[in-house]
Design a protein around this motif. Structure first.
Motif, PDB file in Angstrom:
ATOM      1  N   ALA A 268       0.829  -1.212   0.000  1.00  0.00           N
ATOM      2  CA  ALA A 268       0.000   0.000   0.000  1.00  0.00           C
ATOM      3  C   ALA A 268       0.862   1.260   0.000  1.00  0.00           C
ATOM      4  N   LEU A 269       1.952   1.253   0.762  1.00  0.00           N
ATOM      5  CA  LEU A 269       2.849   2.412   0.775  1.00  0.00           C
ATOM      6  C   LEU A 269       3.447   2.658  -0.606  1.00  0.00           C
ATOM      7  N   ALA A 270       3.756   1.582  -1.296  1.00  0.00           N
ATOM      8  CA  ALA A 270       4.429   1.704  -2.593  1.00  0.00           C
ATOM      9  C   ALA A 270       3.490   2.111  -3.715  1.00  0.00           C
ATOM     10  N   GLY A 271       2.173   1.783  -3.584  1.00  0.00           N
ATOM     11  CA  GLY A 271       1.325   2.016  -4.748  1.00  0.00           C
ATOM     12  C   GLY A 271      -0.065   2.539  -4.506  1.00  0.00           C
ATOM     13  N   ALA A 324      11.112  -5.020  -5.193  1.00  0.00           N
ATOM     14  CA  ALA A 324      10.512  -4.095  -6.157  1.00  0.00           C
ATOM     15  C   ALA A 324       9.672  -3.052  -5.437  1.00  0.00           C
ATOM     16  N   ARG A 325       8.950  -3.458  -4.393  1.00  0.00           N
ATOM     17  CA  ARG A 325       8.103  -2.504  -3.665  1.00  0.00           C
ATOM     18  C   ARG A 325       8.939  -1.529  -2.850  1.00  0.00           C
ATOM     19  N   LEU A 326      10.019  -2.023  -2.262  1.00  0.00           N
ATOM     20  CA  LEU A 326      10.906  -1.113  -1.539  1.00  0.00           C
ATOM     21  C   LEU A 326      11.496  -0.074  -2.492  1.00  0.00           C
ATOM     22  N   GLY A 327      11.914  -0.513  -3.663  1.00  0.00           N
ATOM     23  CA  GLY A 327      12.453   0.422  -4.650  1.00  0.00           C
ATOM     24  C   GLY A 327      11.415   1.421  -5.111  1.00  0.00           C
ATOM     25  N   ALA A 328      10.184   0.946  -5.328  1.00  0.00           N
ATOM     26  CA  ALA A 328       9.107   1.845  -5.761  1.00  0.00           C
ATOM     27  C   ALA A 328       8.796   2.872  -4.682  1.00  0.00           C
ATOM     28  N   LEU A 329       8.806   2.431  -3.412  1.00  0.00           N
ATOM     29  CA  LEU A 329       8.527   3.367  -2.308  1.00  0.00           C
ATOM     30  C   LEU A 329       9.633   4.408  -2.194  1.00  0.00           C
ATOM     31  N   ALA A 330      10.898   3.987  -2.276  1.00  0.00           N
ATOM     32  CA  ALA A 330      12.012   4.934  -2.191  1.00  0.00           C
ATOM     33  C   ALA A 330      11.948   5.952  -3.319  1.00  0.00           C
ATOM     34  N   LEU A 331      11.598   5.488  -4.509  1.00  0.00           N
ATOM     35  CA  LEU A 331      11.485   6.393  -5.650  1.00  0.00           C
ATOM     36  C   LEU A 331      10.286   7.324  -5.480  1.00  0.00           C
ATOM     37  N   ARG A 332       9.218   6.811  -4.905  1.00  0.00           N
ATOM     38  CA  ARG A 332       7.987   7.592  -4.753  1.00  0.00           C
ATOM     39  C   ARG A 332       8.160   8.756  -3.778  1.00  0.00           C
ATOM     40  N   ALA A 349      14.795   4.768   4.828  1.00  0.00           N
ATOM     41  CA  ALA A 349      14.529   3.446   5.409  1.00  0.00           C
ATOM     42  C   ALA A 349      14.373   2.398   4.309  1.00  0.00           C
ATOM     43  N   ALA A 350      13.651   2.751   3.244  1.00  0.00           N
ATOM     44  CA  ALA A 350      13.461   1.804   2.137  1.00  0.00           C
ATOM     45  C   ALA A 350      14.788   1.495   1.446  1.00  0.00           C
ATOM     46  N   ARG A 368      18.754   1.309 -10.019  1.00  0.00           N
ATOM     47  CA  ARG A 368      17.830   2.248 -10.632  1.00  0.00           C
ATOM     48  C   ARG A 368      17.714   3.525  -9.790  1.00  0.00           C
ATOM     49  N   LEU A 369      17.685   3.377  -8.478  1.00  0.00           N
ATOM     50  CA  LEU A 369      17.598   4.537  -7.592  1.00  0.00           C
ATOM     51  C   LEU A 369      18.840   5.410  -7.713  1.00  0.00           C
TER      52      LEU A 369
END
Length: 837
Positions: A268-271, A324-332, A349-350, A368-369
């Motif tokens: 949920a945090l990621a998307g 993938a979700r940790l990366g998406a959250l860090a990018l978000r 943290a992510a 990617r980050l």
């Protein structure tokens, strides 16, 4: 003041009236003093007849304060307890000095007593009656909890229903985080001691959707194990938890059967949709209520600790998809311009959690980050995460970087195809800088335009392929920068390792094939070749012209130009910077690029583009002196380029800066020491000075062709000297490239190279284009010709062996001036036809 009728207002018929009345009666002296203080305070705004009346008023005020202080200091036992309760009960009737008075009577708690559960309940009630004043709520609740700590275990157990009620009220109250956090921890600890199964509402967010999976789990099956798990999550306040915290987290998650819940929270945090400040209020108490523009955010500041705890719990216990979700959250939350307000702590943290995930996808996410994150603090955390991941795998960070380059499912030739109806859509790397999406129909014709049948029939698949093309472009760009950075590092690879991670990689390989490499044979000899040499070499390293002879460099330049090879970055034609006699004389610094006038904002932007770190010049503190630092030699060396404002800019940013020395530092553990220039490896010195040359060449006012039109200007002398001065190493390489390019052009018969100029013979006049600045002089009187190229337009279809905007500009001007009789621009013609004096 309404102290006299207060007994009536204190009556609530809840079984605690006797407690209230007893306290008020025992503290009548205090109420009388407060009444007198209130009466005197009414005269604070009075216009007194003379100073004597004012002094008398102030004296009376002080006498009352002294009396309150004396009487309270003497209080103990039941009298002290009554004073604490009375101040709490009259707080909303007189706020004159209440803040200071409440803190004063709180000091009486240890000497008061014996306390009863009923007295604590009265204090808890009063605290809940101030939900709109978060400061008072927190202060009074903190006082009540201090009193509760004085009760015996049985007395505290009687408080449990009220503590639960207060917990819910406090969780929803608007309390600044500096006051909320310590009170929440005290309240949670007390509740945990009384009921292991109870999870305080203040720990789990009430409104945030991302916390719903864990919140629903606690509501459905509250257990002591689940309570301990949630409390453990909240205890994380650092970006990287200790090993003990991690072990305990995994153990508690399993005990509470909470793995699926924290994974859903991370998802949920990621998307999931964020919160809107217009509906839920600002995410932090430092944002004013009248903030005019609404925005979106993920986590309120009050719930940052548990959000970070959930991130780490998911990383430690999650399954496929976690990386993938940790990366998406860090990018978000770590990059500006996204769908939510930046949250650098959550992003950190992510990022750090990714280093703990034993999944190849974690490395891909970090890679990617690294290419998309601009924030300096987050970039340092990404570097730390990569080092941690490398250490865990027993390899160096450099090896990790090259092994974690994503392939994105591309075939060895750098392409991927999908059949969408009657069309085949192909994403392919065409060269070191281009990724194309093409569609081929049933007739075999390929087109870069997507047919309507594909757009309308397969919109999702097409969107996915376009996103893939964008990702591959990003990887290609990042890899080009990474490999160019290896030019300053004497890195050597075993041949098999190089083949796997460089030559045969579908993306990196597209760059490798255009570069020159050195291969070591079985006898230890090195020889240079493009991409591969055959014959079973032992080791490989990236070729640098500084290690080659003049003849070898000339031969490679001839081959690159003759075979029309477009290198991903300038290698065969790369500039070489060797120590000069002047630099050997100065010893520890170089003045080679000092005393240039540059446009400061452009210079600062170029620092960031080339990966140099620099402070920002301004009139504030440390912003009056500039220092930019770039790392070379795999991070073992650092070059420092000093610069200063040309003039005082007040509190603003200077328009111009002047360049100064370049110095070098070598890493010694965690520290760096300044090193004499003679001790700097030649390849490190050359690469660093190449960057500095670029900074000056691009940002110097000498590169502005319009500068001469400014009339009298204090920088005019510098502009003239720098515009047509001696060539730098960068310009020398440009001249070498032109010597090979010009004979293959249609204007070859009209061009010649004379020292620092490209001489172009037109029909009207002869022109000299400076190979450094690209500015033009006209013969026979060396009058200046201002030509500003409009967007686009290069040197026709001339093939360039490397990307060089200045070289392209010089060729563009040469083609224009070789046919000067066809020029229609009035501004240029007026200058050309101006009479020679």
């Amino acid at each position: 003041m309404r102290y006299d009728p207060f007994a009536a207002e204190a009556r609530k018929d809840d079984g605690l009236d006797d407690v209230r009345f007893a306290a008020l009666g025992r503290s009548q002296w205090l109420l009388d003093l407060l009444r007198r203080r209130h009466a005197e305070s009414q005269g604070d705004g009075t216009l007194w007849k003379d100073d004597r009346e004012l002094e008398a008023h102030l004296r009376r005020r002080q006498e009352i304060e002294d009396e309150i202080h004396r009487r309270l200091t003497a209080c103990a036992g039941a009298d002290a307890g009554a004073a604490v309760l009375s101040v709490a009960l009259v707080a909303d009737l007189d706020d004159v000095g209440f803040w200071e008075l409440l803190r004063r009577v709180r000091s009486l708690v240890p000497v008061a007593g014996p306390w009863t559960p009923g007295q604590v309940v009265v204090l808890l009630q009063r605290a809940c009656e101030f939900p709109r004043n978060g400061y008072w709520f927190a202060e009074m609740l903190d006082t009540a909890l201090t009193v509760a700590d004085r009760l015996d275990p049985g007395g505290r157990r009687e408080l449990l229903p009220w503590l639960r009620h207060v917990d819910g009220r406090f969780a929803r109250a608007d309390v600044p985080i500096g006051y909320r956090r310590p009170v929440t921890r005290r309240l949670s600890a007390l509740l945990e001691n009384l009921d292991e199964d109870y999870i305080p509402e203040g720990l789990l967010p009430v409104c945030e959707a991302w916390a719903a999976p864990l919140r629903d789990l606690t509501a459905a099956s509250p257990t002591a194990g689940l309570s301990r798990f949630v409390r453990h999550l909240v205890s994380l306040s650092a970006p990287r938890p200790s090993q003990k915290w991690r072990r305990t987290c995994v153990s508690l998650a399993d005990e509470a059967s909470a793995r699926d819940a924290v994974a859903a929270c991370l998802r949920a945090l990621a998307g999931d949709d964020p919160l809107c400040s217009a509906e839920r209020g600002a995410h932090a108490d430092w944002i004013p209520d009248e903030h005019s523009h609404h925005y979106h955010y993920l986590v309120h500041q009050n719930h940052g600790d548990i959000a970070r705890g959930i991130v780490w719990a998911a990383a430690l216990t999650g399954g496929p998809g976690t990386a993938a979700r940790l990366g998406a959250l860090a990018l978000r939350v770590g990059t500006p311009g996204g769908d939510v307000h930046e949250d650098l702590k959550l992003a950190g943290a992510a990022i750090n959690a990714l280093a703990a995930v034993d999944d190849p996808g974690a490395l891909e996410s970090l890679w990617r980050l690294q290419g998309k994150t601009k924030n300096r603090a987050l970039r340092k955390q990404i570097d730390t995460a990569l080092r941690t991941a490398a250490e865990r795998r027993g390899i160096t960070p450099a090896q990790l970087a090259e092994r974690s380059v994503p392939a994105h499912g591309l075939r060895p030739d750098g392409s991927v195809e999908r059949t969408l109806g009657a069309h085949t859509v192909r994403v392919a790397i065409e060269d070191a800088a281009s990724v194309r999406l093409t569609c081929t129909g049933a007739d075999g014709r390929a087109s870069r335009t997507v047919p309507a049948a594909v757009k309308e029939g397969f919109p999702d698949e097409l969107k996915e392929l376009k996103a893939l093309a964008k990702e591959v472009r990003g990887v290609l760009s990042s890899e080009r920068a990474r490999i160019e950075g290896l030019m300053s590092d004497d890195r050597v690879w075993p041949y098999g390792e190089w083949c796997e991670h460089y030559r045969d990689h579908p993306i990196t390989g597209a760059l490798v094939r255009g570069l020159i490499w050195e291969f070591q044979d079985q006898d230890g000899g090195w020889h240079a070749a493009l991409a591969d040499s055959g014959g079973g070499p032992v080791q490989v390293r990236l070729w640098h012209p500084i290690r080659a002879t003049t003849g070898e460099v000339r031969a490679w330049r001839e081959r690159i130009a003759g075979e029309r090879i477009r290198q991903p970055f300038k290698q065969a034609f790369r500039e070489i910077y060797l120590l000069t006699p002047a630099e050997k004389e100065t010893g520890t610094y170089s003045n080679r690029f000092a005393a240039h006038i540059v446009r400061y904002r452009r210079l600062y932007a170029l620092f960031k583009e080339r990966g140099w770190r620099a402070n920002f010049l301004s009139g504030h503190g440390g912003g009056r002196e500039g220092e930019a630092c770039g790392e070379f030699g795999g991070g073992r060396w650092r070059a420092c380029f000093f610069h200063d404002p040309v003039s005082e800019a007040g509190w603003g940013t200077p328009e111009y800066a002047t360049t100064d020395q370049v110095r070098f530092e070598r890493g010694h553990g965690r520290r760096r020491r300044e090193t004499p220039l003679a001790d700097v490896p030649p390849v490190v010195f050359s690469e660093a000075m190449r960057d500095v040359d670029l900074f000056v060449a691009v940002t110097s006012i000498a590169a502005d062709p319009r500068w001469s039109d400014r009339g009298a200007d204090r920088y005019a002398a510098y502009w003239r000297a720098a515009t047509f001065g001696e060539l730098t190493a960068n310009a020398e390489v440009r001249r070498a490239a032109l010597e090979r390019i010009l004979p293959r052009t249609k204007i070859a018969g009209r061009c010649s190279i004379d020292g620092r100029y490209l001489v172009v013979r037109g029909e009207l006049r002869t022109y000299k284009i400076h190979l450094g600045s690209a500015n033009i002089l006209m013969e026979p009187d060396d009058s200046y010709l201002c030509v500003v190229r409009a967007g686009g337009g290069g040197g026709g279809s001339v093939h360039l062996p490397f990307e060089d905007e200045r070289l392209s500009l010089i060729l563009s001007k040469a083609f224009l001036l070789a046919a000067d009789h066809r020029i229609t621009d009035a501004a240029i013609l007026t200058q050309i036809r101006r009479p020679v004096t």
